[in-house]
Write a protein that holds these residues in place. Sequence first.
Motif, mmCIF file in Angstrom:
data_model
loop_
_atom_site.group_PDB
_atom_site.id
_atom_site.type_symbol
_atom_site.label_atom_id
_atom_site.label_comp_id
_atom_site.label_asym_id
_atom_site.label_seq_id
_atom_site.Cartn_x
_atom_site.Cartn_y
_atom_site.Cartn_z
ATOM 1 N N ASP A 38 0.867 -1.183 0.000
ATOM 2 C CA ASP A 38 0.000 0.000 0.000
ATOM 3 C C ASP A 38 0.902 1.230 0.000
ATOM 4 N N TYR A 39 0.296 2.412 0.204
ATOM 5 C CA TYR A 39 1.091 3.635 0.136
ATOM 6 C C TYR A 39 2.143 3.696 1.239
ATOM 7 N N SER A 40 1.751 3.439 2.479
ATOM 8 C CA SER A 40 2.709 3.562 3.579
ATOM 9 C C SER A 40 3.838 2.552 3.442
ATOM 10 N N SER A 41 3.520 1.341 3.016
ATOM 11 C CA SER A 41 4.586 0.360 2.847
ATOM 12 C C SER A 41 5.443 0.682 1.625
ATOM 13 N N SER A 42 4.875 1.348 0.626
ATOM 14 C CA SER A 42 5.682 1.775 -0.521
ATOM 15 C C SER A 42 6.773 2.737 -0.065
ATOM 16 N N LEU A 43 6.395 3.673 0.816
ATOM 17 C CA LEU A 43 7.393 4.585 1.368
ATOM 18 C C LEU A 43 8.433 3.828 2.187
ATOM 19 N N ALA A 44 7.958 2.885 3.011
ATOM 20 C CA ALA A 44 8.873 2.112 3.855
ATOM 21 C C ALA A 44 9.831 1.280 3.011
ATOM 22 N N VAL A 45 9.309 0.686 1.953
ATOM 23 C CA VAL A 45 10.135 -0.147 1.082
ATOM 24 C C VAL A 45 11.209 0.692 0.390
ATOM 25 N N MET A 46 10.828 1.868 -0.104
ATOM 26 C CA MET A 46 11.808 2.731 -0.769
ATOM 27 C C MET A 46 12.899 3.178 0.202
ATOM 28 N N GLN A 47 12.497 3.501 1.438
ATOM 29 C CA GLN A 47 13.471 3.907 2.444
ATOM 30 C C GLN A 47 14.391 2.743 2.802
ATOM 31 N N LEU A 48 13.809 1.573 3.000
ATOM 32 C CA LEU A 48 14.605 0.386 3.333
ATOM 33 C C LEU A 48 15.642 0.103 2.254
ATOM 34 N N CYS A 49 15.200 0.109 1.009
ATOM 35 C CA CYS A 49 16.116 -0.236 -0.076
ATOM 36 C C CYS A 49 17.214 0.803 -0.251
ATOM 37 N N ALA A 50 16.905 2.066 0.084
ATOM 38 C CA ALA A 50 17.932 3.109 0.030
ATOM 39 C C ALA A 50 19.036 2.855 1.050
ATOM 40 N N GLU A 51 18.693 2.151 2.122
ATOM 41 C CA GLU A 51 19.673 1.844 3.168
ATOM 42 C C GLU A 51 20.543 0.649 2.806
ATOM 43 N N TYR A 52 20.114 -0.131 1.818
ATOM 44 C CA TYR A 52 20.889 -1.298 1.380
ATOM 45 C C TYR A 52 21.082 -1.232 -0.140
ATOM 46 N N PRO A 53 21.797 -0.200 -0.618
ATOM 47 C CA PRO A 53 21.946 -0.011 -2.067
ATOM 48 C C PRO A 53 22.695 -1.171 -2.719
ATOM 49 N N ASP A 54 22.334 -1.438 -3.950
ATOM 50 C CA ASP A 54 22.950 -2.507 -4.745
ATOM 51 C C ASP A 54 22.702 -3.898 -4.155
ATOM 52 N N ILE A 78 0.371 6.595 -4.497
ATOM 53 C CA ILE A 78 1.445 5.727 -5.001
ATOM 54 C C ILE A 78 1.863 6.160 -6.404
ATOM 55 N N ARG A 79 0.872 6.539 -7.211
ATOM 56 C CA ARG A 79 1.145 6.931 -8.592
ATOM 57 C C ARG A 79 2.159 8.068 -8.676
ATOM 58 N N GLU A 80 2.147 8.964 -7.687
ATOM 59 C CA GLU A 80 3.076 10.090 -7.698
ATOM 60 C C GLU A 80 4.526 9.634 -7.781
ATOM 61 N N TYR A 81 4.800 8.465 -7.216
ATOM 62 C CA TYR A 81 6.169 7.962 -7.217
ATOM 63 C C TYR A 81 6.499 7.160 -8.478
ATOM 64 N N VAL A 82 5.463 6.788 -9.211
ATOM 65 C CA VAL A 82 5.667 5.890 -10.345
ATOM 66 C C VAL A 82 5.617 6.612 -11.678
ATOM 67 N N VAL A 83 4.616 7.454 -11.848
ATOM 68 C CA VAL A 83 4.302 7.949 -13.180
ATOM 69 C C VAL A 83 4.588 9.434 -13.367
ATOM 70 N N THR A 84 4.526 10.238 -12.318
ATOM 71 C CA THR A 84 4.582 11.688 -12.464
ATOM 72 C C THR A 84 5.754 12.157 -13.314
ATOM 73 N N ASP A 85 6.938 11.593 -13.061
ATOM 74 C CA ASP A 85 8.127 12.050 -13.777
ATOM 75 C C ASP A 85 8.444 11.196 -15.000
ATOM 76 N N ALA A 86 7.558 10.293 -15.341
ATOM 77 C CA ALA A 86 7.892 9.310 -16.367
ATOM 78 C C ALA A 86 8.176 9.942 -17.721
ATOM 79 N N ALA A 87 7.540 11.093 -18.027
ATOM 80 C CA ALA A 87 7.726 11.710 -19.337
ATOM 81 C C ALA A 87 8.947 12.631 -19.382
ATOM 82 N N ALA A 88 9.527 12.898 -18.232
ATOM 83 C CA ALA A 88 10.675 13.803 -18.176
ATOM 84 C C ALA A 88 11.935 13.094 -18.677
#
Length: 270
Positions: A38-54, A78-88
Amino acid sequence: MIDTHAHLDGEEFAEDRTEVMMRAKEAGVSKVLVPAIDYSSSLAVMQLCAEYPDFAYPMVGLHPEEVKDNWREELAKIREYVVTDAAAPPLHRSTVFQNIIGIGEVGLDYYWSREYEKEQLAAFDEQVQWSIETGLPLMIHCRKGQNEMVHLLKQYERELPGGVFHCFTGNEREAADFLQFDRFVLGIGGVLTFKKSHLPEVLPASVPLDRIVLETDSPYMAPVPMRGKRNESAYVRFVLQKLAECYGVNKEQVAEVTNQTVYRVFPKLL
């Protein structure tokens, strides 16, 4: 080995997450893919993975069991993290967007109830469209909704970039239903090792080894001989070992083939 599905952001790992990561690496795991629900876990997952890069790589999405009355609001956030910048241009995309390697865990689940049947279908449909728009593969969860899922995906078959049918436990006919989608593969986890599982017969008879990826679904469904304990990515080695036995090849070959399949399905890992 690559563990393509582990909920390492879960509270089950709050006390020893770093040790869990270390044990995985010591067991020969080179990468772990971490889906959200869900949204809150999406944030948690992104933060977690940033702490263990590669090593740990994030996916974001709305799990079908989390589709409730507020599902539209959840998807919008959730879409804000997925699609908003996709065309840039790539250089202007956010670091967050660049790090997301898939849309998941998404799909249909009518195992307990069909109360939100229409909402689940609509939420899944929207996230499938995100996948097409961004080129990010899907991590699909499906229980008691296979016919509906296949029907929905057929509408987008030519456009879909690919993905994983997570936690496959079906028969040869069900495998054929999934494998008709050429860019998709089956996620195989601890169920393969269970005493009453029919997967040791089904997989070699109907699924080419290069259409399989390894997964744990940690902290759930630990493989034999760890069944009943909290699952973790290090235990993916038991799935690898059983697959090697089923296909009559050595463990190194299974690791090599399944890893190449992961890179084919998730090209952002390269």
